[in-house]
Write a protein that holds these residues in place. Structure first.
Motif, PDB file in Angstrom:
ATOM      1  N   TYR A  53     -58.648 -29.236  89.878  1.00 53.85           N
ATOM      2  CA  TYR A  53     -58.297 -27.832  89.778  1.00 53.85           C
ATOM      3  C   TYR A  53     -57.340 -27.200  89.230  1.00 53.85           C
ATOM      4  O   TYR A  53     -55.879 -27.911  89.685  1.00 53.85           O
ATOM      5  CB  TYR A  53     -58.493 -27.259  91.250  1.00 53.85           C
ATOM      6  N   LEU A  54     -57.266 -26.507  88.108  1.00 56.78           N
ATOM      7  CA  LEU A  54     -55.996 -26.037  87.389  1.00 56.78           C
ATOM      8  C   LEU A  54     -55.781 -24.460  87.695  1.00 56.78           C
ATOM      9  O   LEU A  54     -56.592 -24.160  87.481  1.00 56.78           O
ATOM     10  CB  LEU A  54     -55.905 -26.560  86.271  1.00 56.78           C
ATOM     11  N   TYR A  55     -54.701 -23.921  88.247  1.00 56.12           N
ATOM     12  CA  TYR A  55     -54.580 -22.543  88.244  1.00 56.12           C
ATOM     13  C   TYR A  55     -52.979 -22.134  88.191  1.00 56.12           C
ATOM     14  O   TYR A  55     -52.168 -22.971  88.429  1.00 56.12           O
ATOM     15  CB  TYR A  55     -55.386 -22.086  89.576  1.00 56.12           C
ATOM     16  N   GLY A  56     -52.658 -20.911  88.399  1.00 55.35           N
ATOM     17  CA  GLY A  56     -51.622 -20.446  88.399  1.00 55.35           C
ATOM     18  C   GLY A  56     -51.022 -20.460  89.749  1.00 55.35           C
ATOM     19  O   GLY A  56     -51.789 -20.252  90.696  1.00 55.35           O
ATOM     20  N   ASN A  57     -49.662 -20.651  90.008  1.00 52.90           N
ATOM     21  CA  ASN A  57     -49.185 -20.921  91.236  1.00 52.90           C
ATOM     22  C   ASN A  57     -48.835 -19.629  92.053  1.00 52.90           C
ATOM     23  O   ASN A  57     -47.731 -19.027  92.071  1.00 52.90           O
ATOM     24  CB  ASN A  57     -47.807 -21.718  91.142  1.00 52.90           C
ATOM     25  N   TYR A  58     -49.731 -18.879  92.400  1.00 50.14           N
ATOM     26  CA  TYR A  58     -49.797 -17.791  93.375  1.00 50.14           C
ATOM     27  C   TYR A  58     -50.408 -18.157  94.578  1.00 50.14           C
ATOM     28  O   TYR A  58     -51.355 -18.700  94.571  1.00 50.14           O
ATOM     29  CB  TYR A  58     -50.384 -16.824  92.594  1.00 50.14           C
ATOM     30  N   ALA A  59     -50.061 -17.421  95.699  1.00 52.69           N
ATOM     31  CA  ALA A  59     -50.518 -17.518  96.923  1.00 52.69           C
ATOM     32  C   ALA A  59     -51.787 -17.341  96.999  1.00 52.69           C
ATOM     33  O   ALA A  59     -52.667 -18.293  97.740  1.00 52.69           O
ATOM     34  CB  ALA A  59     -49.657 -16.675  97.944  1.00 52.69           C
ATOM     35  N   GLY A  60     -52.281 -16.352  96.591  1.00 50.60           N
ATOM     36  CA  GLY A  60     -54.072 -15.958  96.633  1.00 50.60           C
ATOM     37  C   GLY A  60     -54.803 -17.299  95.942  1.00 50.60           C
ATOM     38  O   GLY A  60     -55.650 -17.600  96.335  1.00 50.60           O
ATOM     39  N   ASP A  61     -54.282 -17.704  94.756  1.00 49.40           N
ATOM     40  CA  ASP A  61     -54.814 -18.695  94.110  1.00 49.40           C
ATOM     41  C   ASP A  61     -54.859 -19.978  94.725  1.00 49.40           C
ATOM     42  O   ASP A  61     -55.847 -20.985  95.021  1.00 49.40           O
ATOM     43  CB  ASP A  61     -54.270 -18.992  92.631  1.00 49.40           C
ATOM     44  N   VAL A  62     -53.696 -20.374  95.238  1.00 52.70           N
ATOM     45  CA  VAL A  62     -53.536 -21.509  96.307  1.00 52.70           C
ATOM     46  C   VAL A  62     -54.438 -21.453  97.409  1.00 52.70           C
ATOM     47  O   VAL A  62     -55.275 -22.554  97.815  1.00 52.70           O
ATOM     48  CB  VAL A  62     -52.101 -21.751  96.647  1.00 52.70           C
ATOM     49  N   MET A  63     -54.473 -20.352  98.032  1.00 53.94           N
ATOM     50  CA  MET A  63     -55.441 -20.446  99.316  1.00 53.94           C
ATOM     51  C   MET A  63     -56.934 -20.575  99.247  1.00 53.94           C
ATOM     52  O   MET A  63     -57.678 -21.127  99.703  1.00 53.94           O
ATOM     53  CB  MET A  63     -54.951 -19.076 100.176  1.00 53.94           C
ATOM     54  N   ASN A  64     -57.306 -19.863  97.956  1.00 52.64           N
ATOM     55  CA  ASN A  64     -58.663 -19.718  97.651  1.00 52.64           C
ATOM     56  C   ASN A  64     -59.395 -21.208  97.064  1.00 52.64           C
ATOM     57  O   ASN A  64     -60.137 -21.626  97.350  1.00 52.64           O
ATOM     58  CB  ASN A  64     -58.926 -18.634  96.653  1.00 52.64           C
ATOM     59  N   PHE A  65     -58.317 -21.662  96.125  1.00 52.33           N
ATOM     60  CA  PHE A  65     -58.761 -22.883  95.882  1.00 52.33           C
ATOM     61  C   PHE A  65     -58.643 -24.067  96.690  1.00 52.33           C
ATOM     62  O   PHE A  65     -59.532 -25.039  96.678  1.00 52.33           O
ATOM     63  CB  PHE A  65     -57.750 -23.438  94.410  1.00 52.33           C
ATOM     64  N   ASP A  66     -57.753 -23.883  97.547  1.00 55.37           N
ATOM     65  CA  ASP A  66     -57.726 -24.756  98.843  1.00 55.37           C
ATOM     66  C   ASP A  66     -58.901 -24.622  99.517  1.00 55.37           C
ATOM     67  O   ASP A  66     -59.588 -25.814 100.123  1.00 55.37           O
ATOM     68  CB  ASP A  66     -56.313 -24.631  99.436  1.00 55.37           C
ATOM     69  N   MET A  67     -59.252 -23.678  99.658  1.00 58.49           N
ATOM     70  CA  MET A  67     -60.490 -23.342 100.807  1.00 58.49           C
ATOM     71  C   MET A  67     -61.766 -23.963  99.931  1.00 58.49           C
ATOM     72  O   MET A  67     -62.650 -24.644 100.485  1.00 58.49           O
ATOM     73  CB  MET A  67     -60.917 -21.781 101.010  1.00 58.49           C
ATOM     74  N   ALA A  68     -61.784 -23.776  98.734  1.00 61.79           N
ATOM     75  CA  ALA A  68     -62.896 -24.334  98.021  1.00 61.79           C
ATOM     76  C   ALA A  68     -62.946 -25.708  97.890  1.00 61.79           C
ATOM     77  O   ALA A  68     -64.084 -26.397  98.119  1.00 61.79           O
ATOM     78  CB  ALA A  68     -62.962 -23.574  96.573  1.00 61.79           C
ATOM     79  N   ALA A  69     -61.746 -26.114  97.861  1.00 63.67           N
ATOM     80  CA  ALA A  69     -61.775 -27.624  97.766  1.00 63.67           C
ATOM     81  C   ALA A  69     -62.205 -28.313  99.232  1.00 63.67           C
ATOM     82  O   ALA A  69     -63.030 -29.266  99.342  1.00 63.67           O
ATOM     83  CB  ALA A  69     -60.281 -28.270  97.610  1.00 63.67           C
ATOM     84  N   GLU A  70     -61.822 -27.637 100.431  1.00 66.83           N
ATOM     85  CA  GLU A  70     -62.369 -28.052 101.724  1.00 66.83           C
ATOM     86  C   GLU A  70     -63.880 -28.137 101.730  1.00 66.83           C
ATOM     87  O   GLU A  70     -64.527 -28.980 102.127  1.00 66.83           O
ATOM     88  CB  GLU A  70     -61.767 -27.355 102.475  1.00 66.83           C
ATOM     89  N   LEU A  71     -64.359 -27.154 101.164  1.00 65.83           N
ATOM     90  CA  LEU A  71     -65.984 -26.911 100.887  1.00 65.83           C
ATOM     91  C   LEU A  71     -66.267 -28.039  99.981  1.00 65.83           C
ATOM     92  O   LEU A  71     -67.551 -28.991 100.456  1.00 65.83           O
ATOM     93  CB  LEU A  71     -66.399 -25.427 100.679  1.00 65.83           C
ATOM     94  N   ALA A  72     -65.717 -28.365  98.908  1.00 64.72           N
ATOM     95  CA  ALA A  72     -66.263 -29.340  97.897  1.00 64.72           C
ATOM     96  C   ALA A  72     -66.076 -30.672  98.597  1.00 64.72           C
ATOM     97  O   ALA A  72     -67.250 -31.457  98.553  1.00 64.72           O
ATOM     98  CB  ALA A  72     -65.616 -29.289  96.936  1.00 64.72           C
ATOM     99  N   ARG A  73     -65.277 -30.966  99.455  1.00 65.69           N
ATOM    100  CA  ARG A  73     -64.752 -32.463  99.781  1.00 65.69           C
ATOM    101  C   ARG A  73     -66.214 -32.565 100.930  1.00 65.69           C
ATOM    102  O   ARG A  73     -66.516 -33.566 101.174  1.00 65.69           O
ATOM    103  CB  ARG A  73     -63.510 -32.248 100.505  1.00 65.69           C
ATOM    104  N   ALA A  74     -66.452 -31.628 101.657  1.00 70.12           N
ATOM    105  CA  ALA A  74     -67.535 -31.604 102.695  1.00 70.12           C
ATOM    106  C   ALA A  74     -68.874 -31.894 101.902  1.00 70.12           C
ATOM    107  O   ALA A  74     -69.738 -32.507 102.659  1.00 70.12           O
ATOM    108  CB  ALA A  74     -67.637 -30.271 103.474  1.00 70.12           C
TER     109      ALA A  74
END
Length: 572
Positions: free
Chosen positions: A89-110
């Motif tokens: 995942y590559l995205y700009g370092n903003y709180a919203g992007d970090v949280m949303n991509f982190d949540m997506a990562a949790e779902l993808a790892r599952a």
């Protein structure tokens, strides 16, 4: 916009998933190739879709204007880009992007997909070198996307692609200047005010305040200032080779951009620094903002090779792509179609009637009043955010709560509080993204867990609901009291509610106390210096201004109390 992109660039892009927010590269996919997923808010075109294609990213997830995409489209993009070798995942370092991509990562790892993330942080105006991990991601995205995409196309493994992305991120520095404001379509108002003869140095691409405001100066003088900060950050030795990007922010003429580039080259020539690759034009814009940014990318042999590697996106083409572009991608039905909806009910959970006044239908009525109060105060919230943020908080909250209201209209009125809360979490997250989406989604998910299986909530149960929600916000946002965020309204609200419960007060008094505490906490944020979120870049300039997240939190608590009263409860 997405439909237009697909109509023009159907040879490069195709859609995936059902959210309508995912664009996938037609070519370049092959087994055991690392997948690159990029994304962020709209309004920065050609970013992010323009950097999807062979030799670039495999898929992009697009958010609302200036707001991160929610986890669902990111997950759709992840499934579409998965070739069995992991995803970066590559995205700009903003709180919203970090949280949303982190949540997506949790779902993808599952789902068994290995995920790595590199937030791009290249804006030298937003934090000093010793806190480079706190910097915003702006036009430097361009070089990080290019390097990582080339590495993946050349067959690097996931560790190697991540290493390249991190090195590129470390070697790139950007700074910009604004001559006029941008606005988001929903407000039709400038995100900030600049006089006709003023400029702001170091402004963010969402309108976040920069480091200095002053009278407009010549292009040469402005470029000198930008390059002074960039070169001070990179500390390039004589003989170093670099790539340069002069980027227009939306309504700056090519003439002006070439004038800026000319000055950049003069400065680098004097220092004995060679430019081996140059890019001038609009690559990461900010709606209709007038202004420009300069990005300097330090090169070594590996990064220069990756920068020169063939690619084919509609915003960037390098040389000719290889004779064998890979098979035209055909997405499996499970990726091209909708993913299964989560089950909202709690079948099998043994339910317990607490005998309190907050029934399933009454709770939903309280939530409807929250949505109404947010809608009524959306302009005020955006005005607060325009001073210390990017001016879209009111619109974001309005989107999210309107979606929640629609969900309530489409689901049974007797759905239990915990099941309704889980649906609120998903609905808000899917509608909003940004930083508010993950925060409220986590809050309502945790709150649902706290009252799982319980009906007709009493004051103690409502307190448990609020405490769990606040802990979710604190954990997801990594924030504490005094950081000048929404938690600064939640904590005093809970403190008041807890005191009311300990005194044996009923639900009405508990909710009234919580609303009063939230208002007190909201007002107190005006005297705090921001330590988290976008406004943290302002330092002492954030003093004197109420935090918009705390303000919307007060509206939520106030709406819950008003909704309870309207449902026939004790006014306290």
């Amino acid at each position: 916009m997405v439909a237009g992109m697909l109509a023009v660039h159907s040879d490069i892009l195709m859609p995936a998933g059902q959210t309508g927010r995912v664009l996938v590269a037609r070519h370049g996919a092959r087994p055991n190739k690392v997948g690159i997923v990029i994304g962020g808010g709209s309004g920065h075109e050609p970013a992010f879709a323009g950097y999807v294609g062979q030799g670039l990213a495999d898929a992009a997830a697009l958010g609302n204007v200036f707001a991160s995409p929610p986890p669902e489209p990111i997950l759709e993009a992840t499934r579409a880009a998965d070739n069995g070798a992991g995803i970066l995942y590559l995205y700009g370092n903003y709180a919203g992007d970090v949280m949303n991509f982190d949540m997506a990562a949790e779902l993808a790892r599952a789902e068994g997909i290995e995920i790595r993330s590199v937030p791009v942080a290249d804006d030298v105006a937003s934090a000093p070198a010793e806190r480079a991990n706190e910097r915003r991601g702006i036009a430097g995205d361009f070089f990080v996307f290019k390097a990582a995409g080339a590495a993946a196309d050349l067959g690097y493994d996931l560790d190697g692609v991540e290493r390249v992305a991190r090195k590129a991120n470390e070697y790139v520095s950007t700074m910009g200047v604004a001559l006029s404001s941008c606005s988001i379509p929903q407000t039709l108002r400038p995100n900030f005010e600049l006089g006709h003869d003023e400029m702001e140095i170091g402004l963010g691409v969402h309108g976040e305040p920069g480091i200095r405001r002053g009278k407009v100066e010549s292009a040469d003088r402005i470029t000198d200032v930008l390059m002074e900060h960039i070169l001070g950050d990179l500390k390039l030795p004589e003989g170093q080779q670099v790539a340069v990007l002069v980027n227009g922010l939306g309504s700056t003429s090519p003439m002006e951009l070439y004038i800026v580039f000319r000055r950049v080259k003069e400065i680098l020539d004097r220092r004995g620094i060679g430019i081996c690759r140059s890019f001038v034009g609009e690559y990461v814009t900010s709606m209709e903002m007038a202004g420009a940014s300069v990005t300097v990318f330090r090169l070594d042999d590996e990064l220069r090779t990756l920068l020169d590697h063939p690619c084919n996106g509609f915003a960037l083409r390098v040389k000719e792509t290889s004779a064998d572009p890979g098979a035209t991608r055909r997405l499996p039905d499970s990726v091209a179609a909708a993913s299964a909806e989560p089950v909202a009910d709690d079948a099998g959970i043994r339910r317990r009637d607490l005998g309190g006044p907050v029934s399933a239908s009454r709770f939903r009525g309280m939530i409807r009043v929250v949505a109404d109060r947010i809608d009524l105060n959306a302009d005020w919230l955006s005005e607060l955010d325009g001073v210390i943020g990017d001016g879209d908080h009111g619109v974001t909250m309005q989107y999210g709560w309107a979606a929640v209201r629609h969900m309530l209209d489409e689901t049974p009125d007797d759905m239990p509080v915990d099941a309704t809360s889980r649906l609120i979490a998903k609905t808000f997250l899917d509608a909003v993204g940004a930083s508010s989406g993950p925060l409220y989604a986590t809050a309502f998910t945790r709150a649902a867990e706290a009252v799982s299986g319980q009906d007709n909530l009493d004051a103690k149960a409502m307190l448990a609901f609020f405490e769990a929600a606040a802990e979710g916000i604190r954990a997801r946002g990594k924030t504490e009291a005094g950081d000048k965020t929404m938690i600064d309204a939640w904590l005093p609200a809970i403190g008041n509610a807890r005191a009311a419960v300990q005194e044996g007060k009923d639900v009405g008094n508990c909710l009234a106390a919580a609303a009063a505490g939230a208002e007190q906490g909201m007002k107190a944020t005006a005297n705090m210096e921001a330590r988290r979120g976008r406004s943290s870049k302002l330092g002492k300039r954030s003093l004197g201004h109420i935090d918009p997240g705390a303000a919307s939190s007060f509206i939520v608590f106030d709406g819950l109390y008003r909704g309870f009263v309207q449902g026939g409860g004790n006014e306290g």
